[in-house]
Design a protein around this motif. Sequence first.
Motif, short mmCIF file in Angstrom:
data_model
loop_
_atom_site.label_atom_id
_atom_site.label_comp_id
_atom_site.label_asym_id
_atom_site.label_seq_id
_atom_site.Cartn_x
_atom_site.Cartn_y
_atom_site.Cartn_z
N ALA A 56 0.83 -1.21 0.00
CA ALA A 56 0.00 0.00 0.00
C ALA A 56 0.86 1.25 0.00
O ALA A 56 0.59 2.21 -0.74
CB ALA A 56 -0.92 -0.01 1.21
N ALA A 57 1.89 1.26 0.84
CA ALA A 57 2.75 2.44 0.94
C ALA A 57 3.53 2.69 -0.34
O ALA A 57 3.58 3.81 -0.86
CB ALA A 57 3.70 2.29 2.13
N ASN A 58 4.14 1.63 -0.88
CA ASN A 58 4.95 1.79 -2.09
C ASN A 58 4.09 2.11 -3.30
O ASN A 58 4.49 2.89 -4.17
CB ASN A 58 5.76 0.52 -2.35
CG ASN A 58 6.89 0.35 -1.36
OD1 ASN A 58 7.54 1.32 -0.98
ND2 ASN A 58 7.14 -0.87 -0.94
N ALA A 59 2.90 1.51 -3.37
CA ALA A 59 2.02 1.77 -4.50
C ALA A 59 1.60 3.23 -4.56
O ALA A 59 1.54 3.84 -5.63
CB ALA A 59 0.79 0.87 -4.42
N SER A 60 1.33 3.83 -3.40
CA SER A 60 0.90 5.23 -3.38
C SER A 60 2.04 6.17 -3.74
O SER A 60 1.84 7.23 -4.33
CB SER A 60 0.34 5.60 -2.02
OG SER A 60 1.36 5.61 -1.03
N SER A 61 3.28 5.77 -3.40
CA SER A 61 4.41 6.67 -3.64
C SER A 61 5.01 6.52 -5.04
O SER A 61 5.56 7.49 -5.58
CB SER A 61 5.51 6.43 -2.60
OG SER A 61 6.06 5.13 -2.71
N THR A 62 4.91 5.34 -5.66
CA THR A 62 5.56 5.13 -6.95
C THR A 62 5.07 6.10 -8.00
O THR A 62 5.86 6.80 -8.65
CB THR A 62 5.35 3.69 -7.44
OG1 THR A 62 5.82 2.78 -6.46
CG2 THR A 62 6.08 3.45 -8.75
N GLY A 63 3.75 6.16 -8.20
CA GLY A 63 3.21 7.05 -9.22
C GLY A 63 3.41 8.51 -8.88
O GLY A 63 3.82 9.32 -9.72
N SER A 64 3.13 8.89 -7.63
CA SER A 64 3.23 10.30 -7.25
C SER A 64 4.68 10.77 -7.26
O SER A 64 4.96 11.90 -7.66
CB SER A 64 2.61 10.53 -5.87
OG SER A 64 3.27 9.78 -4.88
N ASP A 65 5.62 9.92 -6.82
CA ASP A 65 7.02 10.32 -6.84
C ASP A 65 7.54 10.47 -8.27
O ASP A 65 8.34 11.35 -8.57
CB ASP A 65 7.88 9.31 -6.09
CG ASP A 65 7.76 9.43 -4.58
OD1 ASP A 65 7.06 10.36 -4.12
OD2 ASP A 65 8.36 8.61 -3.86
N THR A 66 7.09 9.57 -9.16
CA THR A 66 7.50 9.69 -10.56
C THR A 66 6.94 10.98 -11.17
O THR A 66 7.66 11.71 -11.87
CB THR A 66 7.01 8.48 -11.37
OG1 THR A 66 7.56 7.28 -10.81
CG2 THR A 66 7.44 8.58 -12.83
N ASN A 286 -1.01 -3.78 -10.35
CA ASN A 286 -1.75 -2.69 -10.98
C ASN A 286 -2.25 -1.77 -9.88
O ASN A 286 -2.88 -2.23 -8.92
CB ASN A 286 -2.93 -3.22 -11.78
CG ASN A 286 -2.52 -3.82 -13.11
OD1 ASN A 286 -2.16 -3.11 -14.03
ND2 ASN A 286 -2.55 -5.15 -13.18
N VAL A 287 -1.96 -0.49 -10.01
CA VAL A 287 -2.28 0.48 -8.97
C VAL A 287 -3.21 1.54 -9.53
O VAL A 287 -2.97 2.07 -10.62
CB VAL A 287 -1.00 1.16 -8.43
CG1 VAL A 287 -1.33 2.13 -7.31
CG2 VAL A 287 0.00 0.11 -7.96
N SER A 288 -4.29 1.84 -8.82
CA SER A 288 -5.19 2.90 -9.25
C SER A 288 -5.76 3.62 -8.03
O SER A 288 -6.00 3.00 -7.00
CB SER A 288 -6.34 2.34 -10.10
OG SER A 288 -7.07 1.37 -9.38
N THR A 289 -5.93 4.92 -8.17
CA THR A 289 -6.52 5.70 -7.08
C THR A 289 -8.03 5.80 -7.29
O THR A 289 -8.54 5.65 -8.41
CB THR A 289 -5.94 7.11 -7.02
OG1 THR A 289 -6.30 7.83 -8.21
CG2 THR A 289 -4.41 7.08 -6.90
N THR A 290 -8.74 6.05 -6.19
CA THR A 290 -10.17 6.36 -6.23
C THR A 290 -10.29 7.83 -5.83
O THR A 290 -10.21 8.17 -4.66
CB THR A 290 -10.96 5.48 -5.27
OG1 THR A 290 -10.72 4.10 -5.59
CG2 THR A 290 -12.45 5.77 -5.37
N ILE A 293 -5.54 11.56 -3.98
CA ILE A 293 -4.77 11.40 -2.75
C ILE A 293 -4.29 12.79 -2.36
O ILE A 293 -3.72 13.51 -3.19
CB ILE A 293 -3.58 10.45 -2.95
CG1 ILE A 293 -4.06 9.04 -3.29
CG2 ILE A 293 -2.70 10.42 -1.70
CD1 ILE A 293 -2.95 8.09 -3.64
N HIS A 294 -4.49 13.18 -1.11
CA HIS A 294 -4.13 14.51 -0.65
C HIS A 294 -2.96 14.42 0.34
O HIS A 294 -2.96 13.56 1.22
CB HIS A 294 -5.32 15.20 0.05
CG HIS A 294 -6.50 15.42 -0.83
ND1 HIS A 294 -6.81 16.65 -1.37
CD2 HIS A 294 -7.44 14.57 -1.28
CE1 HIS A 294 -7.90 16.54 -2.12
NE2 HIS A 294 -8.30 15.28 -2.07
#
Length: 352
Positions: A56-66, A286-290, A293-294
Motif C-alpha cells: 500500500a505504501a509503495n504503491a501510493s508513492s511510486t506514481g506520485s514520486d514519478t 496494478n495500482v489505481s486511485t479512487t 490522494i491529498h
Amino acid sequence: MTPQTHASPLRQFPLHRLAVAATLACASLLAACGGGGDDPDRPVAPMSQSDATADAANASSTGSDTASALDTLVDTTTALAPVLAATATAAASPDGRTQVESARPETSPAPPSISGTVACPGGGTATMTVTGTLELLRNGQLDAGEAYTVTYAQCSGGAGLARLDGRVDVAVLSADHATSPASVSVDITATHLVLALPAGNATLDGTATLARSVATADGTTTVTSHVTVPNATLVTTFNARNGTFALSDLDATRTVTSVGGSVTGWQYAGHHMLTGTAWGRTFSMNVSTTGNIHEDAGGALVSGAWTVVRPHATVATTVANGLAVITVDDGNDGTIDHTWTFPAAQLAASAG
C-alpha cells in the motif's frame, strides 16, 4: 559546426536539481518491489499485514514520486531557459546573430544551438544544449520547437554520495504564455541514466509526456500537471542483488497549490502498472486511485483511497482523519479476508 561553449553564465544555474529529480525517479521505482513474489505456480497464501502495508505504501508513492520527479525536471528546464537566453545574448556577434549562427554557412538548415558545461557540486560535470530559433532562444522561456539536452558525466550532488551519468532530453511540444492559465507540454526522455550510490547502481531508460497549466488567483498559485509514462525500465544492482523493473501505463494528474512560493498542499490521482524481477522472484501490481490522494505542505498523507491488484491478492487502502484502513482479498475472489487499521503516519513509514 560544433556549438560554442559559454560556461560562465550557466554556472549561475543550480544544475544539481536535475540530479535530484533523476534520483527521485530511480528511487521511486526501486522502492516499489515490496510485498514478496508473485510466482504463478505458488499456492495462494494469506498476505501478512507487513506485506500488505508495504504494498500500500509503495504503491501510493511510486506514481506520485514519478510525477513529482517529472514536474521537477520541467521546473528545472523552465529555470534554465532565461540562463540560456543570457548566454545567447552574451554570445551575439555584431550583426545580432550568435557566434554559432555566424560561423555556420548561410544555407545551413540546422537550427541555432547553445551549449555550456557546469561543474556539479560534488564533482563531475553536466553539459547542457538547447536548440530552437534565435528569436525564441532569447526570450527566456520554454517555446514550442525548442529542445533541451543535459548530459551527465560523473555528476555528484553536494554530499558526493550519489553520482549521475547519462542523458535527459526535454522537447517542448507546445507553449502558451499569453493566456491564463499559462500552459506548456513536453516530451521527456531518459537515456541510460545511471545513478551510482554507495550500495550499488540503478540504470533508468524511458519516456514520458507532461502537460502543465499554471493559474494564479487571490494569491494562490495552482500548478496542474498531467503525466503519462508509456514505458520505463530500471535495472538495479544493490548489495550484490540484481533487479529489473518496468513501470508502464502511468497516467496521472498532479496538482500543487502554493502561496508566496511556499507549497500548501498537493493532490494526485491516476493509475500505473509495475512489474519486475528481483532477488530471484517476480512480482506485478496494478495500482489505481479512487479520486485524489491529498498530502499537506509537509508531505504527510491527509486523505485518499487506492487499490493494488496482484495476481494473488487485492489490497485496498483508505486514509482519513489520521488513520489508514487496509483490506486484503486473498485469492481475488471478492471476499475481504483481512482488515487492519493504524495511524496514517505508520503507512508512510512503511514505504521502501
